[in-house]
Design an enzyme around this catalytic site. Structure first.
Site, PDB file in Angstrom:
ATOM      1  N   ASP A 123       8.005   4.443   2.555  1.00  0.00           N
ATOM      2  CA  ASP A 123       7.707   5.869   2.567  1.00  0.00           C
ATOM      3  C   ASP A 123       8.687   6.578   3.500  1.00  0.00           C
ATOM      4  O   ASP A 123       8.916   6.141   4.631  1.00  0.00           O
ATOM      5  CB  ASP A 123       6.264   6.106   3.034  1.00  0.00           C
ATOM      6  CG  ASP A 123       5.801   7.539   2.793  1.00  0.00           C
ATOM      7  OD1 ASP A 123       6.443   8.247   2.000  1.00  0.00           O
ATOM      8  OD2 ASP A 123       4.780   7.928   3.396  1.00  0.00           O
TER       9      ASP A 123
ATOM     10  N   HIS B  33       0.562   8.217   8.936  1.00  0.00           N
ATOM     11  CA  HIS B  33      -0.408   7.498   8.107  1.00  0.00           C
ATOM     12  C   HIS B  33      -1.622   7.184   8.973  1.00  0.00           C
ATOM     13  O   HIS B  33      -1.551   6.396   9.914  1.00  0.00           O
ATOM     14  CB  HIS B  33       0.188   6.187   7.581  1.00  0.00           C
ATOM     15  CG  HIS B  33       1.350   6.386   6.656  1.00  0.00           C
ATOM     16  ND1 HIS B  33       2.236   5.369   6.346  1.00  0.00           N
ATOM     17  CD2 HIS B  33       1.781   7.480   5.961  1.00  0.00           C
ATOM     18  CE1 HIS B  33       3.148   5.822   5.503  1.00  0.00           C
ATOM     19  NE2 HIS B  33       2.898   7.108   5.266  1.00  0.00           N
TER      20      HIS B  33
ATOM     21  N   MET C 210       5.575   0.233   8.219  1.00  0.00           N
ATOM     22  CA  MET C 210       5.843  -0.736   7.165  1.00  0.00           C
ATOM     23  C   MET C 210       6.007  -0.030   5.825  1.00  0.00           C
ATOM     24  O   MET C 210       5.331   0.953   5.547  1.00  0.00           O
ATOM     25  CB  MET C 210       4.678  -1.731   7.081  1.00  0.00           C
ATOM     26  CG  MET C 210       4.854  -2.839   6.065  1.00  0.00           C
ATOM     27  SD  MET C 210       3.454  -3.979   6.138  1.00  0.00           S
ATOM     28  CE  MET C 210       3.933  -5.173   4.882  1.00  0.00           C
TER      29      MET C 210
ATOM     30  N   SER D 242       4.202   5.568  10.640  1.00  0.00           N
ATOM     31  CA  SER D 242       3.078   4.748  10.190  1.00  0.00           C
ATOM     32  C   SER D 242       2.675   3.813  11.321  1.00  0.00           C
ATOM     33  O   SER D 242       2.445   4.279  12.439  1.00  0.00           O
ATOM     34  CB  SER D 242       3.458   3.988   8.908  1.00  0.00           C
ATOM     35  OG  SER D 242       2.329   3.341   8.356  1.00  0.00           O
ATOM     36  N   THR D 243       2.614   2.506  11.077  1.00  0.00           N
ATOM     37  CA  THR D 243       2.131   1.554  12.075  1.00  0.00           C
ATOM     38  C   THR D 243       2.918   1.658  13.378  1.00  0.00           C
ATOM     39  O   THR D 243       4.141   1.590  13.379  1.00  0.00           O
ATOM     40  CB  THR D 243       2.235   0.118  11.535  1.00  0.00           C
ATOM     41  OG1 THR D 243       1.587   0.057  10.268  1.00  0.00           O
ATOM     42  CG2 THR D 243       1.582  -0.869  12.484  1.00  0.00           C
TER      43      THR D 243
END
Length: 352
Positions: free
Chosen positions: A292, A195, A289, A168-169
């Site tokens: 998941d 993501h 973050m 993700s991030t």
């Protein structure tokens, strides 16, 4: 410290449109994020960041005078601050958004429209989540740091290995790094769940294809994948593994509800793979973050697979890896320099 007494996240909103600054500012304020300043071009953004020292900046890309790209570069050189790019660029023009990441921005988000639609509440929630995630990013992490010495390849790899990478991030650069170092001799089938807004995953796949010996493409419904190939989950759709036959996997895309407020969700891909794949299976959770990937890694372990997570020191946001490790779902924790070697260790005949 209680939520009521916690120091609020402080943001600078940058956009050449007064209307858009108002839209973004209102969305953030409704979530308790303090907008300490606004700027209508890149030069003003650099000054605002220097003066107010915010926790996060939302940055438009195309502005008159000093562009968002140049502003990112100046801010990172003078007052390093986590930056979330708000981009309307897609398709062939998505390159400018990825260039912003190359210059130091942490993540990007599709700029919300000003019109009121049924989907706006979900967009607003996702934007707030993205802003808070980027605000927590560790800017000392450098995914493009010099690569460590190549790992000694094992005598033999396991047959038909599947590797699922979730991020993700802060993830795009780490995913690029991992795939660039993953030996083609492993002949793995790799699924990447990053993501990312749906307008950008095709271009992300193209970027990955240029950095690795593996053949990379964006996933389509019903696509098949064999050894030496990578599928990138399409933004806005869950990527599921439907069957395994003849050394190849068949995947499907679904519009099922988001999980953990995201779609694609890492957990969806991992659990469907755990239920379907009988050959060697490895799950990898990188920076990001939230939680998941935790349940997905647990499913992979229960199915006899192996799991890897990025360590805190090299994660821009040590949320997903931390949750997975705390749940006991991780076999190996590795810094970015050793991630590819850790993956290789799970798909070779030398594994303990």
């Amino acid at each position: 410290m209680s939520a009521s007494t916690a120091t609020p996240t402080r943001a600078v909103v940058v956009d050449d449109s007064s209307f858009m600054r108002t839209v973004i500012g209102d969305i953030l304020r409704e979530d308790g994020i303090e907008v300490v300043a606004e700027a209508d071009d890149g030069a003003a953004a650099v000054e605002a960041v220097s003066e107010h020292r915010p926790d996060v900046v939302t940055m438009d890309i195309e502005m008159p005078g000093v562009s968002g790209l140049e502003a990112v570069e100046r801010i990172m050189a003078t007052t390093p601050t986590p930056i979330l790019m708000l981009s309307a660029h897609a398709g062939e023009r998505a390159d400018v958004t990825f260039e912003a990441l190359d210059r130091g921005a942490v993540d990007f988000f599709t700029k919300p429209g000003g019109e009121v639609t049924a989907g706006m509440p979900a967009v607003e929630t996702q934007l707030r989540r993205a802003v808070r995630s980027v605000a927590n990013a560790d800017l000392s992490v450098d995914a493009d740091a010099p690569t460590a010495d190549p790992a000694v390849e094992p005598a033999r790899y396991l047959e038909n290995p599947t590797v699922i990478i979730g991020a993700s991030t802060g993830g795009p650069g780490v995913v690029e790094r991992v795939l660039s170092e993953l030996p083609i001799a492993a002949d793995a089938r790799v699924l990447v769940v990053q993501h990312m807004p749906d307008a950008f995953t095709a271009r992300f796949a193209e970027r990955l294809d240029g950095c690795t010996d593996y053949a990379v493409r964006e996933a389509t419904d019903g696509a098949r994948i064999g050894g030496g190939e990578v599928l990138v989950a399409k933004g806005g759709r869950h990527l599921t593994v439907r069957n395994e036959a003849g050394g190849r996997l068949r995947v499907a895309l679904t519009g099922d509800p988001p999980e953990h407020n995201v779609r694609p969700a890492i957990d969806v891909t991992m659990r469907t793979a755990a239920a379907t794949v009988s050959s060697p299976l490895t799950g990898v959770v990188l920076t990001g973050m939230g939680r998941d990937g935790t349940a997905g890694l647990q499913r992979i372990k229960e199915a006899g697979g192996r799991t890897v997570a990025q360590d805190e020191e090299s994660s821009a946001v040590f949320g997903m890896p931390r949750r997975a490790a705390e749940a006991g779902a991780v076999d190996v924790v590795s810094g970015i320099d050793g991630l590819s070697e850790a993956i290789v260790g799970t798909i070779s005949e030398d594994i303990p």
